[in-house]
Design an enzyme around this catalytic site. Structure first.
Site, PDB file in Angstrom:
ATOM      1  N   GLY A  24     -39.626   9.933  23.031  1.00  0.00           N
ATOM      2  CA  GLY A  24     -38.871   8.427  22.655  1.00  0.00           C
ATOM      3  C   GLY A  24     -37.411   8.557  23.354  1.00  0.00           C
ATOM      4  N   ALA A  27     -31.813  11.501  24.917  1.00  0.00           N
ATOM      5  CA  ALA A  27     -30.901  10.962  22.918  1.00  0.00           C
ATOM      6  C   ALA A  27     -30.958  10.369  21.956  1.00  0.00           C
ATOM      7  CB  ALA A  27     -30.036  10.891  23.955  1.00  0.00           C
ATOM      8  N   SER A  28     -32.700   9.923  21.794  1.00  0.00           N
ATOM      9  CA  SER A  28     -32.977   9.303  20.900  1.00  0.00           C
ATOM     10  C   SER A  28     -32.956  10.134  19.578  1.00  0.00           C
ATOM     11  CB  SER A  28     -33.599   8.697  21.314  1.00  0.00           C
ATOM     12  OG  SER A  28     -35.564   9.388  21.570  1.00  0.00           O
ATOM     13  N   GLY A  29     -32.830  11.403  19.637  1.00  0.00           N
ATOM     14  CA  GLY A  29     -32.542  12.864  18.058  1.00  0.00           C
ATOM     15  C   GLY A  29     -34.160  12.720  18.489  1.00  0.00           C
ATOM     16  N   THR A  31     -34.626  16.271  20.182  1.00  0.00           N
ATOM     17  CA  THR A  31     -34.768  17.521  19.451  1.00  0.00           C
ATOM     18  C   THR A  31     -33.973  17.848  17.904  1.00  0.00           C
ATOM     19  OG1 THR A  31     -33.389  17.971  21.715  1.00  0.00           O
ATOM     20  CG2 THR A  31     -33.779  19.296  20.257  1.00  0.00           C
ATOM     21  N   GLU A  48     -38.656  19.998  24.761  1.00  0.00           N
ATOM     22  CA  GLU A  48     -39.436  19.869  25.763  1.00  0.00           C
ATOM     23  C   GLU A  48     -38.451  20.782  26.977  1.00  0.00           C
ATOM     24  OE1 GLU A  48     -37.216  16.226  27.204  1.00  0.00           O
ATOM     25  OE2 GLU A  48     -38.927  15.533  27.095  1.00  0.00           O
ATOM     26  N   ARG A 101     -42.115  15.493  23.524  1.00  0.00           N
ATOM     27  CA  ARG A 101     -42.977  14.069  24.521  1.00  0.00           C
ATOM     28  C   ARG A 101     -43.894  15.331  25.455  1.00  0.00           C
ATOM     29  NH1 ARG A 101     -37.312  12.725  27.316  1.00  0.00           N
ATOM     30  NH2 ARG A 101     -36.973  11.063  26.964  1.00  0.00           N
ATOM     31  N   ARG A 159     -24.745   8.235  21.996  1.00  0.00           N
ATOM     32  CA  ARG A 159     -25.466   9.882  21.823  1.00  0.00           C
ATOM     33  C   ARG A 159     -25.538  10.552  23.064  1.00  0.00           C
ATOM     34  NH1 ARG A 159     -30.373   8.845  17.307  1.00  0.00           N
ATOM     35  NH2 ARG A 159     -29.412   7.829  15.662  1.00  0.00           N
ATOM     36  N   LEU A 160     -25.800  10.072  24.205  1.00  0.00           N
ATOM     37  CA  LEU A 160     -25.501  10.858  25.498  1.00  0.00           C
ATOM     38  C   LEU A 160     -24.681  10.856  25.886  1.00  0.00           C
ATOM     39  CD1 LEU A 160     -28.180  10.533  27.837  1.00  0.00           C
ATOM     40  CD2 LEU A 160     -26.375   9.291  28.972  1.00  0.00           C
ATOM     41  N   LYS A 161     -23.539  10.472  25.495  1.00  0.00           N
ATOM     42  CA  LYS A 161     -21.928  10.317  26.118  1.00  0.00           C
ATOM     43  C   LYS A 161     -22.057  11.623  24.732  1.00  0.00           C
ATOM     44  CE  LYS A 161     -20.650   6.604  26.404  1.00  0.00           C
ATOM     45  NZ  LYS A 161     -20.110   5.012  26.316  1.00  0.00           N
TER      46      LYS A 161
HETATM   47  N1  LIG Z   1     -28.873  10.371  13.525  1.00  0.00           N
HETATM   48  C1  LIG Z   1     -28.068  10.922  14.402  1.00  0.00           C
HETATM   49  N2  LIG Z   1     -26.526   9.724  14.870  1.00  0.00           N
HETATM   50  C2  LIG Z   1     -25.786  10.886  15.410  1.00  0.00           C
HETATM   51  N3  LIG Z   1     -25.905  11.264  16.216  1.00  0.00           N
HETATM   52  C3  LIG Z   1     -27.590  12.212  16.335  1.00  0.00           C
HETATM   53  C4  LIG Z   1     -28.602  11.483  15.480  1.00  0.00           C
HETATM   54  N4  LIG Z   1     -29.472  12.871  16.282  1.00  0.00           N
HETATM   55  C5  LIG Z   1     -28.952  13.312  16.787  1.00  0.00           C
HETATM   56  N5  LIG Z   1     -27.777  13.083  17.374  1.00  0.00           N
HETATM   57  C6  LIG Z   1     -26.691  13.439  18.635  1.00  0.00           C
HETATM   58  O1  LIG Z   1     -27.499  12.498  19.980  1.00  0.00           O
HETATM   59  C7  LIG Z   1     -27.111  14.004  20.881  1.00  0.00           C
HETATM   60  C8  LIG Z   1     -28.353  13.427  20.942  1.00  0.00           C
HETATM   61  O2  LIG Z   1     -29.100  13.840  20.485  1.00  0.00           O
HETATM   62  P1  LIG Z   1     -30.715  14.872  20.851  1.00  0.00           P
HETATM   63  O3  LIG Z   1     -31.573  15.111  19.321  1.00  0.00           O
HETATM   64  O4  LIG Z   1     -30.764  16.022  21.569  1.00  0.00           O
HETATM   65  O5  LIG Z   1     -31.607  13.396  21.534  1.00  0.00           O
HETATM   66  P2  LIG Z   1     -33.141  13.987  22.439  1.00  0.00           P
HETATM   67  O6  LIG Z   1     -33.600  14.922  22.249  1.00  0.00           O
HETATM   68  O7  LIG Z   1     -33.949  12.981  22.073  1.00  0.00           O
HETATM   69  O8  LIG Z   1     -32.951  13.830  24.202  1.00  0.00           O
HETATM   70  C9  LIG Z   1     -27.307  15.129  20.452  1.00  0.00           C
HETATM   71  O9  LIG Z   1     -25.145  15.406  20.749  1.00  0.00           O
HETATM   72  C10 LIG Z   1     -27.356  14.892  18.874  1.00  0.00           C
HETATM   73  O10 LIG Z   1     -26.427  16.100  18.254  1.00  0.00           O
HETATM   74  N1  LIG Z   2     -40.830  12.866  32.650  1.00  0.00           N
HETATM   75  C1  LIG Z   2     -39.046  13.719  32.692  1.00  0.00           C
HETATM   76  C2  LIG Z   2     -38.747  13.781  31.332  1.00  0.00           C
HETATM   77  C3  LIG Z   2     -37.586  13.378  31.031  1.00  0.00           C
HETATM   78  N2  LIG Z   2     -36.405  13.453  31.968  1.00  0.00           N
HETATM   79  C4  LIG Z   2     -35.568  13.715  32.179  1.00  0.00           C
HETATM   80  C5  LIG Z   2     -34.613  12.849  31.150  1.00  0.00           C
HETATM   81  C6  LIG Z   2     -33.043  13.619  30.656  1.00  0.00           C
HETATM   82  O1  LIG Z   2     -32.537  13.590  31.225  1.00  0.00           O
HETATM   83  C7  LIG Z   2     -33.916  14.749  30.370  1.00  0.00           C
HETATM   84  C8  LIG Z   2     -34.457  15.410  28.797  1.00  0.00           C
HETATM   85  O2  LIG Z   2     -34.790  14.353  27.804  1.00  0.00           O
HETATM   86  P1  LIG Z   2     -34.093  14.670  26.657  1.00  0.00           P
HETATM   87  O3  LIG Z   2     -34.850  15.345  26.053  1.00  0.00           O
HETATM   88  O4  LIG Z   2     -32.829  15.029  26.523  1.00  0.00           O
HETATM   89  O5  LIG Z   2     -34.408  13.078  26.177  1.00  0.00           O
HETATM   90  O6  LIG Z   2     -35.306  15.103  30.924  1.00  0.00           O
HETATM   91  C9  LIG Z   2     -36.738  13.386  32.869  1.00  0.00           C
HETATM   92  O7  LIG Z   2     -36.221  12.842  34.002  1.00  0.00           O
HETATM   93  N3  LIG Z   2     -38.485  13.469  33.439  1.00  0.00           N
END
Ligand SMILES: Nc1ncnc2c1ncn2[C@@H]1O[C@H](COP(=O)(O)OP(=O)(O)O)[C@@H](O)[C@H]1O
Ligand SMILES: Nc1ccn([C@H]2C[C@H](O)[C@@H](COP(=O)(O)O)O2)c(=O)n1
Length: 227
Positions: A24, A27-29, A31, A48, A101, A159-161
């Site tokens: 995804g 910051a889609s969630g 982790t 990752e 991923r 979520r990223l912010k």
């Molecule tokens: N369903 C949700 N609703 C609101 N915030 C969420 C949700 N899932 C994750 N977050 C928050 O969004 C941010 C990104 O989540 P994360 O799991 O780190 O995403 P990813 O691993 O895809 O980059 C984190 O601060 C997390 O706590």
């Molecule tokens: N091939 C990739 C994989 C990830 N990234 C970057 C994108 C994010 O800034 C960070 C980690 O991703 P997240 O787990 O938060 O979705 O790594 C990239 O540039 N290239």
């Protein structure tokens, strides 16, 4: 390390290995999803290797890439490819592995995005592509299921912010839109690249409570659908 289940598998074929990839947008969630399932016994969760991408022998290729993608895109993506491959070939020590991923999305989404947006020179993309093609031709990378956390780019932007990772402060909404479109073309519309496994789509714009509820509803499909 040897496959500790192989002697058992010959007498009990149902003891199968199950490799799934949560995929995804940034910051889609993913982790958060992995953290949830890590509480289940007999699941190995591989997040990752972002900490490596932020610190390889004292250098930060992730940060450098966001500062100057044309110069550092290949550097980061070469290292992502290596660290992902390293995770893909790790012998399994539990029947189920969730790996955040993959080498596929690294190439089909992130490298592709850099190239298509004009931020990766043609020669860099050609070299990375040849490496990638060599790897998938010569090294087995089995995947049983892709779990696609489908979000809107706007949700990811918020979520990223909120997560506030230093390197990512420069990411505009448009970047997340491009990544989103590449994911949709790959996993939903099947318009771009081969998909290496069946895809389970989980709508992921919901709040955490609803997401955990959806994970429970899909637990069987996610963890052992083929056994
Ligand atoms: N369903 C949700 N609703 C609101 N915030 C969420 C949700 N899932 C994750 N977050 C928050 O969004 C941010 C990104 O989540 P994360 O799991 O780190 O995403 P990813 O691993 O895809 O980059 C984190 O601060 C997390 O706590
Ligand atoms: N091939 C990739 C994989 C990830 N990234 C970057 C994108 C994010 O800034 C960070 C980690 O991703 P997240 O787990 O938060 O979705 O790594 C990239 O540039 N290239």
């Amino acid at each position: 390390m040897e496959d500790v289940f192989s002697p058992l598998r010959s007498v009990c074929p149902s003891l199968c290995m199950w490799k799934l990839l949560p995929e995804g947008n940034i910051a889609s969630g993913k982790t958060t999803c992995l953290e949830y399932f890590s509480k289940t016994s007999d699941i190995e969760v591989l997040t990752e290797p972002v900490s490596k991408w932020r610190n390889v022998q004292g250098c930060n290729p992730l940060g450098l890439m966001y500062q100057d993608p044309s110069r550092w895109g290949l550097t980061l993506q070469t290292y992502v490819q290596l660290t992902m491959l390293d995770r893909h070939v790790l012998p399994m020590s539990t029947p189920v592995r969730m790996m955040e991923r993959s080498i596929y999305s690294a190439k089909y989404i992130f490298a592709e995005n850099l190239y298509k947006s004009g931020k990766m020179p043609e020669v860099d993309f050609a070299v990375l592509s040849e490496w990638f093609e060599w790897i998938i031709k010569n090294i087995a990378i089995p995947v049983d299921l892709i779990v696609y956390l489908q979000t809107s780019p706007q949700t990811c932007y918020e979520r990223l912010k909120q997560r506030c990772r230093e390197e990512e402060k420069v990411i505009p909404l448009e970047y997340l839109e491009s990544i989103h479109n590449l994911y949709e073309d790959w996993l939903i519309h099947h318009k771009s690249f081969e998909v290496p496994a069946p895809v389970l789509v989980i709508p992921a714009d919901h709040d955490l409570k609803k997401m955990l509820h959806q994970y429970e509803e899909n637990r069987e499909k996610i963890l052992m659908a083929h056994c």
